[in-house]
Design a protein around this motif. Structure first.
Motif, PDB file in Angstrom:
ATOM      1  N   ALA A 246       0.812  -1.216   0.000  1.00 46.81           N
ATOM      2  CA  ALA A 246       0.000   0.000   0.000  1.00 46.81           C
ATOM      3  C   ALA A 246       0.847   1.267   0.000  1.00 46.81           C
ATOM      4  O   ALA A 246       0.336   2.348  -0.270  1.00 46.81           O
ATOM      5  N   ARG A 247       2.136   1.158   0.276  1.00 46.66           N
ATOM      6  CA  ARG A 247       2.980   2.356   0.273  1.00 46.66           C
ATOM      7  C   ARG A 247       3.298   2.831  -1.142  1.00 46.66           C
ATOM      8  O   ARG A 247       3.847   3.917  -1.326  1.00 46.66           O
ATOM      9  N   PHE A 248       2.968   2.025  -2.155  1.00 44.41           N
ATOM     10  CA  PHE A 248       3.151   2.430  -3.543  1.00 44.41           C
ATOM     11  C   PHE A 248       1.827   2.963  -4.077  1.00 44.41           C
ATOM     12  O   PHE A 248       0.813   2.268  -4.037  1.00 44.41           O
ATOM     13  N   ALA A 249       1.850   4.197  -4.592  1.00 40.23           N
ATOM     14  CA  ALA A 249       0.616   4.840  -5.042  1.00 40.23           C
ATOM     15  C   ALA A 249      -0.013   4.119  -6.224  1.00 40.23           C
ATOM     16  O   ALA A 249      -1.228   4.003  -6.311  1.00 40.23           O
ATOM     17  N   ASP A 250       0.797   3.623  -7.132  1.00 35.74           N
ATOM     18  CA  ASP A 250       0.279   2.947  -8.317  1.00 35.74           C
ATOM     19  C   ASP A 250       1.365   2.063  -8.901  1.00 35.74           C
ATOM     20  O   ASP A 250       2.477   1.971  -8.377  1.00 35.74           O
ATOM     21  N   ARG A 251       1.039   1.415 -10.024  1.00 36.62           N
ATOM     22  CA  ARG A 251       1.990   0.493 -10.656  1.00 36.62           C
ATOM     23  C   ARG A 251       3.228   1.215 -11.180  1.00 36.62           C
ATOM     24  O   ARG A 251       4.308   0.623 -11.277  1.00 36.62           O
ATOM     25  N   ASN A 252       3.098   2.490 -11.519  1.00 35.35           N
ATOM     26  CA  ASN A 252       4.252   3.239 -12.022  1.00 35.35           C
ATOM     27  C   ASN A 252       5.290   3.460 -10.920  1.00 35.35           C
ATOM     28  O   ASN A 252       6.493   3.338 -11.156  1.00 35.35           O
ATOM     29  N   ARG A 253       4.813   3.801  -9.732  1.00 34.38           N
ATOM     30  CA  ARG A 253       5.735   3.952  -8.600  1.00 34.38           C
ATOM     31  C   ARG A 253       6.386   2.613  -8.255  1.00 34.38           C
ATOM     32  O   ARG A 253       7.567   2.554  -7.923  1.00 34.38           O
ATOM     33  N   PHE A 254       5.612   1.560  -8.335  1.00 34.25           N
ATOM     34  CA  PHE A 254       6.156   0.231  -8.056  1.00 34.25           C
ATOM     35  C   PHE A 254       7.214  -0.142  -9.087  1.00 34.25           C
ATOM     36  O   PHE A 254       8.279  -0.668  -8.749  1.00 34.25           O
ATOM     37  N   ALA A 255       6.942   0.159 -10.362  1.00 32.20           N
ATOM     38  CA  ALA A 255       7.910  -0.150 -11.421  1.00 32.20           C
ATOM     39  C   ALA A 255       9.172   0.673 -11.259  1.00 32.20           C
ATOM     40  O   ALA A 255      10.278   0.204 -11.549  1.00 32.20           O
ATOM     41  N   SER A 256       9.039   1.916 -10.795  1.00 36.51           N
ATOM     42  CA  SER A 256      10.219   2.738 -10.545  1.00 36.51           C
ATOM     43  C   SER A 256      11.067   2.125  -9.443  1.00 36.51           C
ATOM     44  O   SER A 256      12.294   2.105  -9.519  1.00 36.51           O
ATOM     45  N   TRP A 257      10.400   1.593  -8.405  1.00 36.18           N
ATOM     46  CA  TRP A 257      11.113   0.965  -7.294  1.00 36.18           C
ATOM     47  C   TRP A 257      11.795  -0.329  -7.718  1.00 36.18           C
ATOM     48  O   TRP A 257      12.886  -0.654  -7.247  1.00 36.18           O
ATOM     49  N   THR A 258      11.166  -1.085  -8.624  1.00 36.13           N
ATOM     50  CA  THR A 258      11.767  -2.343  -9.085  1.00 36.13           C
ATOM     51  C   THR A 258      12.796  -2.117 -10.190  1.00 36.13           C
ATOM     52  O   THR A 258      13.452  -3.076 -10.609  1.00 36.13           O
ATOM     53  N   GLY A 259      12.928  -0.894 -10.677  1.00 41.34           N
ATOM     54  CA  GLY A 259      13.894  -0.605 -11.730  1.00 41.34           C
ATOM     55  C   GLY A 259      13.451  -1.057 -13.103  1.00 41.34           C
ATOM     56  O   GLY A 259      14.273  -1.200 -14.007  1.00 41.34           O
ATOM     57  N   THR A 260      12.143  -1.279 -13.275  1.00 37.53           N
ATOM     58  CA  THR A 260      11.634  -1.706 -14.581  1.00 37.53           C
ATOM     59  C   THR A 260      10.973  -0.563 -15.347  1.00 37.53           C
ATOM     60  O   THR A 260      10.523  -0.762 -16.477  1.00 37.53           O
TER      61      THR A 260
END
Length: 399
Positions: A246-260
């Motif tokens: 839940a600390r990731f606002a959306d899939r884009n923030r998650f992808a930025s965190w995973t480096g993808t």
């Protein structure tokens, strides 16, 4: 009186703290060892301020042991990402000098100014998952090293018969077929037998660790392994590092965190993106494993990769597109599983953390990592699935 923030710059053998109020006024500071006496002295010093919150830099990295000890002692702890503290230090006076005292001050200031820092909570199961993941990864590295040594010895004992991917059964048969008579040969065979015994023992431990991981993954991310290429080991690493999705606002923030998420490298009339080297590299590696696995069999991922190649993308570019697609699928599944595990609104998140945020990372890096959060064209609308269905004394504190 408002809450008091105790900024902590943690190290293996010591911790430097600075106490500030909500107006960033310095109330005290100190440096303590991290042994039992030093930890007790630090907590005794902090009791001067009953309404206190400990802001630990990198609470899931180098600061994790201290953060866990504070949580177990009943203290309130928030995670301050290292990059957030670095920004506060850069904007402060002192020419950005990096000392333990300056670092503790930067952590405290960052905690005062930041919104929605991730509040840590005791989660024994998540801690066990992290330990098991790290244990299995260490065993994997040990196995690779043992196999390399064993293959080198077998290549000398049986020239021309060395195998690239050798199994313990093959190694046993190869050793049984050779009986050297010279002293060097006998020693070489004995060492090879010892390496083989070590390899067998390591593989037994790996199987045990994998079985334990499967049990925890089934309870924390029951549907994550439905994504083709995401086995229990990959899923365990993702769950351990993500913590609270839940600390990731959306899939884009998650992808930025995973480096993808690709980085924008456009210039003038040229519109292009390049590979991101930022983000959590361990999770990025897990996504890479899943992508390669999908390419080897007839899956939706393989069909997607071929479409990208047909559009003119190079192999690595198409692979990066697939990795981003898998990242989106993992994010959706984590959100779905978290919602299923939490039908009603409660304080604790799916990873056991209260106060979900986009400001800190379970792996010690900031989810905002990268200069571009733009998704790749045509992300997958649905989850990908298989086509087939110490020191002994403490240092003095001053106030």
């Amino acid at each position: 009186m408002g809450r008091i923030i105790i900024g902590v710059d943690p190290h293996k053998l010591s911790a430097t703290i600075e106490v500030v109020d909500h107006q960033e006024r310095k109330l005290g500071h100190g440096r303590f060892t991290t042994d039992k006496a030093g930890f007790a002295a630090m907590r005794k010093y902090a009791k001067t301020w009953p309404r206190r919150v400990w802001a630990v830099e990198g609470a899931n990295g180098v600061g994790r042991p201290l953060a866990q000890r504070l949580l177990e002692a009943g203290e309130d702890v928030v995670d301050v990402p290292a990059k957030l503290a670095a920004r506060a230090r850069l904007l402060d006076t002192g020419h950005g000098r990096k000392t333990d005292a300056h670092d503790a001050h930067s952590v405290a200031v960052a905690a005062v100014r930041a919104k929605d820092l991730r509040v840590l909570a005791v989660d024994p199961e998540l801690e066990v998952l992290r330990m098991l993941v790290e244990r299995r990864e260490a065993l994997t590295r040990r196995r690779v090293q043992t196999v390399d040594r064993l293959q080198a010895l077998l290549a000398e004992l049986l020239p021309g018969q060395a195998k690239k991917d050798i199994t313990t059964g093959q190694a046993k048969r190869m050793l049984a077929s050779v009986r050297p008579r010279d002293m060097a040969g006998k020693t070489r065979r004995r060492i090879a037998a010892e390496e083989l015994a070590e390899l067998i023992a390591v593989e037994v431990k790996m199987k045990k660790a994998t079985a334990e991981l499967k049990t925890i993954v089934a309870s924390r991310g029951p549907n994550l392994t439905d994504i083709h290429g995401v086995g229990p080991v990959v899923a365990a690493r993702v769950l351990a590092d993500v913590g609270d999705v839940a600390r990731f606002a959306d899939r884009n923030r998650f992808a930025s965190w995973t480096g993808t998420a690709p980085l924008d490298a456009s210039s003038g009339e040229q519109n292009r993106h390049r590979l991101s080297r930022a983000g959590n590299r361990r999770v990025n590696h897990m996504i890479h494993i899943a992508a390669v696995s999908q390419l080897r069999t007839a899956t939706d991922g393989q069909a997607y990769y071929r479409r990208k190649r047909a559009e003119g993308k190079k192999p690595l570019e198409a692979l990066r597109c697939l990795k981003r697609r898998i990242s989106d699928a993992i994010f959706r599944q984590l959100v779905t599983d978290a919602a299923a595990a939490r039908p009603e609104s409660v304080d604790a998140g799916p990873g056991g953390h209260r106060g979900a945020t986009q400001e800190s990372s379970a792996a010690g890096s900031h989810p905002h990592t990268g200069t571009s959060d733009q998704p790749l064209p045509g992300p997958a609308p649905t989850t990908l699935r298989p086509a087939a269905s110490t020191r002994k004394t403490h240092l003095k504190a001053t106030g």
